[in-house]
Design a protein around this motif. Structure first.
Motif, PDB file in Angstrom:
ATOM      1  N   GLY A   1      61.931  45.045  52.178  1.00 38.33           N
ATOM      2  CA  GLY A   1      63.078  44.153  52.121  1.00 38.33           C
ATOM      3  C   GLY A   1      62.766  42.713  52.481  1.00 38.33           C
ATOM      4  O   GLY A   1      63.629  41.846  52.394  1.00 38.33           O
ATOM      5  N   ASN A   2      61.530  42.414  52.871  1.00 40.55           N
ATOM      6  CA  ASN A   2      61.120  41.052  53.216  1.00 40.55           C
ATOM      7  C   ASN A   2      60.345  40.435  52.066  1.00 40.55           C
ATOM      8  O   ASN A   2      59.484  41.077  51.460  1.00 40.55           O
ATOM      9  CB  ASN A   2      60.239  41.065  54.472  1.00 40.55           C
ATOM     10  N   VAL A   3      60.633  39.177  51.776  1.00 45.57           N
ATOM     11  CA  VAL A   3      59.980  38.456  50.689  1.00 45.57           C
ATOM     12  C   VAL A   3      58.728  37.771  51.219  1.00 45.57           C
ATOM     13  O   VAL A   3      58.769  37.086  52.242  1.00 45.57           O
ATOM     14  CB  VAL A   3      60.927  37.404  50.071  1.00 45.57           C
ATOM     15  N   PHE A   4      57.620  37.965  50.490  1.00 44.66           N
ATOM     16  CA  PHE A   4      56.356  37.335  50.855  1.00 44.66           C
ATOM     17  C   PHE A   4      55.859  36.523  49.671  1.00 44.66           C
ATOM     18  O   PHE A   4      55.775  37.030  48.561  1.00 44.66           O
ATOM     19  CB  PHE A   4      55.305  38.389  51.238  1.00 44.66           C
ATOM     20  N   MET A   5      55.554  35.250  49.934  1.00 45.03           N
ATOM     21  CA  MET A   5      54.944  34.381  48.923  1.00 45.03           C
ATOM     22  C   MET A   5      53.550  34.022  49.429  1.00 45.03           C
ATOM     23  O   MET A   5      53.411  33.488  50.529  1.00 45.03           O
ATOM     24  CB  MET A   5      55.762  33.110  48.719  1.00 45.03           C
ATOM     25  N   THR A   6      52.555  34.336  48.618  1.00 46.26           N
ATOM     26  CA  THR A   6      51.173  34.136  49.018  1.00 46.26           C
ATOM     27  C   THR A   6      50.465  33.289  47.972  1.00 46.26           C
ATOM     28  O   THR A   6      50.541  33.601  46.782  1.00 46.26           O
ATOM     29  CB  THR A   6      50.449  35.496  49.133  1.00 46.26           C
ATOM     30  N   PRO A   7      49.742  32.247  48.402  1.00 49.65           N
ATOM     31  CA  PRO A   7      48.983  31.474  47.416  1.00 49.65           C
ATOM     32  C   PRO A   7      47.827  32.295  46.870  1.00 49.65           C
ATOM     33  O   PRO A   7      47.188  33.044  47.602  1.00 49.65           O
ATOM     34  CB  PRO A   7      48.476  30.273  48.219  1.00 49.65           C
ATOM     35  N   GLN A   8      47.595  32.165  45.583  1.00 52.68           N
ATOM     36  CA  GLN A   8      46.496  32.875  44.928  1.00 52.68           C
ATOM     37  C   GLN A   8      45.252  32.012  45.078  1.00 52.68           C
ATOM     38  O   GLN A   8      45.174  30.930  44.512  1.00 52.68           O
ATOM     39  CB  GLN A   8      46.839  33.089  43.452  1.00 52.68           C
ATOM     40  N   ARG A   9      44.298  32.493  45.850  1.00 53.01           N
ATOM     41  CA  ARG A   9      43.055  31.750  46.055  1.00 53.01           C
ATOM     42  C   ARG A   9      42.025  32.151  45.005  1.00 53.01           C
ATOM     43  O   ARG A   9      42.083  33.256  44.459  1.00 53.01           O
ATOM     44  CB  ARG A   9      42.506  32.040  47.453  1.00 53.01           C
ATOM     45  N   ASP A  10      41.061  31.283  44.760  1.00 48.79           N
ATOM     46  CA  ASP A  10      40.040  31.615  43.773  1.00 48.79           C
ATOM     47  C   ASP A  10      39.190  32.803  44.218  1.00 48.79           C
ATOM     48  O   ASP A  10      38.773  33.622  43.398  1.00 48.79           O
ATOM     49  CB  ASP A  10      39.183  30.405  43.401  1.00 48.79           C
ATOM     50  N   THR A  11      38.946  32.929  45.521  1.00 49.18           N
ATOM     51  CA  THR A  11      38.225  34.100  46.037  1.00 49.18           C
ATOM     52  C   THR A  11      38.990  35.378  45.708  1.00 49.18           C
ATOM     53  O   THR A  11      38.421  36.357  45.222  1.00 49.18           O
ATOM     54  CB  THR A  11      38.049  33.991  47.565  1.00 49.18           C
ATOM     55  N   HIS A  12      40.271  35.335  45.967  1.00 46.07           N
ATOM     56  CA  HIS A  12      41.166  36.468  45.710  1.00 46.07           C
ATOM     57  C   HIS A  12      41.104  36.859  44.233  1.00 46.07           C
ATOM     58  O   HIS A  12      40.875  38.023  43.882  1.00 46.07           O
ATOM     59  CB  HIS A  12      42.585  36.022  46.104  1.00 46.07           C
ATOM     60  N   TRP A  13      41.297  35.878  43.361  1.00 48.99           N
ATOM     61  CA  TRP A  13      41.298  36.152  41.928  1.00 48.99           C
ATOM     62  C   TRP A  13      39.924  36.613  41.444  1.00 48.99           C
ATOM     63  O   TRP A  13      39.818  37.491  40.584  1.00 48.99           O
ATOM     64  CB  TRP A  13      41.760  34.921  41.143  1.00 48.99           C
ATOM     65  N   GLY A  14      38.843  36.046  41.986  1.00 45.51           N
ATOM     66  CA  GLY A  14      37.500  36.458  41.578  1.00 45.51           C
ATOM     67  C   GLY A  14      37.248  37.940  41.827  1.00 45.51           C
ATOM     68  O   GLY A  14      36.640  38.627  40.999  1.00 45.51           O
ATOM     69  N   ILE A  15      37.743  38.450  42.946  1.00 47.08           N
ATOM     70  CA  ILE A  15      37.588  39.875  43.259  1.00 47.08           C
ATOM     71  C   ILE A  15      38.468  40.718  42.335  1.00 47.08           C
ATOM     72  O   ILE A  15      38.016  41.730  41.788  1.00 47.08           O
ATOM     73  CB  ILE A  15      37.899  40.149  44.742  1.00 47.08           C
ATOM     74  N   ILE A  16      39.714  40.298  42.155  1.00 44.02           N
ATOM     75  CA  ILE A  16      40.620  41.031  41.266  1.00 44.02           C
ATOM     76  C   ILE A  16      40.007  41.133  39.869  1.00 44.02           C
ATOM     77  O   ILE A  16      39.987  42.205  39.261  1.00 44.02           O
ATOM     78  CB  ILE A  16      41.999  40.338  41.194  1.00 44.02           C
ATOM     79  N   ARG A  17      39.496  40.039  39.364  1.00 48.75           N
ATOM     80  CA  ARG A  17      38.908  40.008  38.024  1.00 48.75           C
ATOM     81  C   ARG A  17      37.741  40.976  37.907  1.00 48.75           C
ATOM     82  O   ARG A  17      37.610  41.698  36.912  1.00 48.75           O
ATOM     83  CB  ARG A  17      38.464  38.583  37.696  1.00 48.75           C
ATOM     84  N   ARG A  18      36.912  41.039  38.934  1.00 47.17           N
ATOM     85  CA  ARG A  18      35.770  41.955  38.899  1.00 47.17           C
ATOM     86  C   ARG A  18      36.231  43.422  38.911  1.00 47.17           C
ATOM     87  O   ARG A  18      35.630  44.264  38.245  1.00 47.17           O
ATOM     88  CB  ARG A  18      34.832  41.670  40.066  1.00 47.17           C
ATOM     89  N   ILE A  19      37.276  43.720  39.660  1.00 48.77           N
ATOM     90  CA  ILE A  19      37.793  45.099  39.697  1.00 48.77           C
ATOM     91  C   ILE A  19      38.390  45.467  38.343  1.00 48.77           C
ATOM     92  O   ILE A  19      38.111  46.545  37.801  1.00 48.77           O
ATOM     93  CB  ILE A  19      38.824  45.273  40.831  1.00 48.77           C
ATOM     94  N   VAL A  20      39.214  44.578  37.789  1.00 50.11           N
ATOM     95  CA  VAL A  20      39.829  44.850  36.484  1.00 50.11           C
ATOM     96  C   VAL A  20      38.744  45.038  35.427  1.00 50.11           C
ATOM     97  O   VAL A  20      38.808  45.962  34.606  1.00 50.11           O
ATOM     98  CB  VAL A  20      40.813  43.728  36.081  1.00 50.11           C
ATOM     99  N   ARG A  21      37.739  44.185  35.451  1.00 45.18           N
ATOM    100  CA  ARG A  21      36.649  44.304  34.469  1.00 45.18           C
ATOM    101  C   ARG A  21      35.937  45.649  34.613  1.00 45.18           C
ATOM    102  O   ARG A  21      35.609  46.297  33.603  1.00 45.18           O
ATOM    103  CB  ARG A  21      35.658  43.164  34.626  1.00 45.18           C
ATOM    104  N   ALA A  22      35.680  46.106  35.834  1.00 43.20           N
ATOM    105  CA  ALA A  22      35.016  47.403  36.043  1.00 43.20           C
ATOM    106  C   ALA A  22      35.865  48.543  35.497  1.00 43.20           C
ATOM    107  O   ALA A  22      35.345  49.475  34.874  1.00 43.20           O
ATOM    108  CB  ALA A  22      34.729  47.610  37.529  1.00 43.20           C
ATOM    109  N   VAL A  23      37.183  48.467  35.704  1.00 45.48           N
ATOM    110  CA  VAL A  23      38.091  49.503  35.179  1.00 45.48           C
ATOM    111  C   VAL A  23      38.082  49.470  33.653  1.00 45.48           C
ATOM    112  O   VAL A  23      38.002  50.516  32.994  1.00 45.48           O
ATOM    113  CB  VAL A  23      39.512  49.333  35.759  1.00 45.48           C
ATOM    114  N   GLU A  24      38.142  48.275  33.074  1.00 43.01           N
ATOM    115  CA  GLU A  24      38.112  48.164  31.608  1.00 43.01           C
ATOM    116  C   GLU A  24      36.767  48.618  31.032  1.00 43.01           C
ATOM    117  O   GLU A  24      36.737  49.269  29.991  1.00 43.01           O
ATOM    118  CB  GLU A  24      38.410  46.731  31.172  1.00 43.01           C
ATOM    119  N   ASP A  25      35.679  48.303  31.721  1.00 42.78           N
ATOM    120  CA  ASP A  25      34.367  48.753  31.257  1.00 42.78           C
ATOM    121  C   ASP A  25      34.299  50.274  31.239  1.00 42.78           C
ATOM    122  O   ASP A  25      33.700  50.865  30.348  1.00 42.78           O
ATOM    123  CB  ASP A  25      33.241  48.196  32.135  1.00 42.78           C
ATOM    124  N   ARG A  26      34.928  50.905  32.211  1.00 42.69           N
ATOM    125  CA  ARG A  26      34.896  52.377  32.305  1.00 42.69           C
ATOM    126  C   ARG A  26      35.851  53.046  31.312  1.00 42.69           C
ATOM    127  O   ARG A  26      35.513  54.050  30.702  1.00 42.69           O
ATOM    128  CB  ARG A  26      35.250  52.795  33.747  1.00 42.69           C
TER     129      ARG A  26
END
Length: 195
Positions: A41-66
């Motif tokens: 029930g609490n709203v959280f707004m978090t800035p998207q950092r490049d470190t954060h996105w770099g890790i997400i991208r690598r995980i998504v790519r690994a899932v897509e590769d598989r």
């Protein structure tokens, strides 16, 4: 009313309330590059950092590769989870192949096979606390926390009675072995950036 009827009524009320909250948030001037979700029930707004996105991208790519590029893997897409007003937007969520949206255009938490959350300083308490509990209650088979501040990952598996029975820690540089799970891949962490 039965217990099942009570739970359905509560889930419907939570969904309506979450819809109202997200509609209000869509009308607000949320700064570009910020991620918004509702936890308990609490709203959280978090800035998207490049470190954060770099890790997400690598995980998504690994899932897509598989599984191929047609795999149902999402980042930052609302999925409602059990508990009071839990409209999460996981960093990475993989759904089973047969998953379909409901009449309102939403994905079902019952179809989520894998969730990965990349820690942000301001919301880490959610990822290690109420979100981990909600994922376990929803019986998400694999929950991965990637912590670029500590330089390590935590893999939670085998959800039972609202808790994960198994937890494995892997330091950055090691491989996260998910081959014995529904994800069935090995995730290399040597290129994960750190904060």
């Amino acid at each position: 009313m039965t217990v099942v009827d009570d739970r359905i009524a509560m889930a419907d009320a939570n969904t309506r309330r979450l819809d109202e909250l997200f509609e209000l948030l869509e009308q607000m001037p949320v700064p570009e590059g910020f991620r918004v979700e509702i936890v308990g029930g609490n709203v959280f707004m978090t800035p998207q950092r490049d470190t954060h996105w770099g890790i997400i991208r690598r995980i998504v790519r690994a899932v897509e590769d598989r599984f191929g590029v047609e795999v149902k893997v999402f980042s930052d897409v609302r999925i409602d989870f059990p508990g009071h007003e839990n409209g999460f937007c996981p960093d990475v969520a993989k759904l089973r192949d047969s998953a379909e949206k409901d009449d309102e255009g939403r994905w079902h938490h019952e179809d989520v096979e894998f969730v990965a959350e990349v820690i942000s300083q301001g919301t880490a308490i959610n990822d290690y606390g109420p979100k981990k509990t909600a994922y376990a209650v929803a019986e998400v088979p694999v929950y991965l926390i990637v912590d670029p501040y500590q330089g390590r990952c935590y893999v939670y598996t085998d959800p039972k009675e609202g808790h994960y029975v198994m937890c494995t820690r892997v330091d950055f540089g090691g491989a996260v072995d998910l081959t014995a799970t529904v994800v069935d891949l090995t995730l290399k962490t040597d290129a994960f950036p750190r904060d």
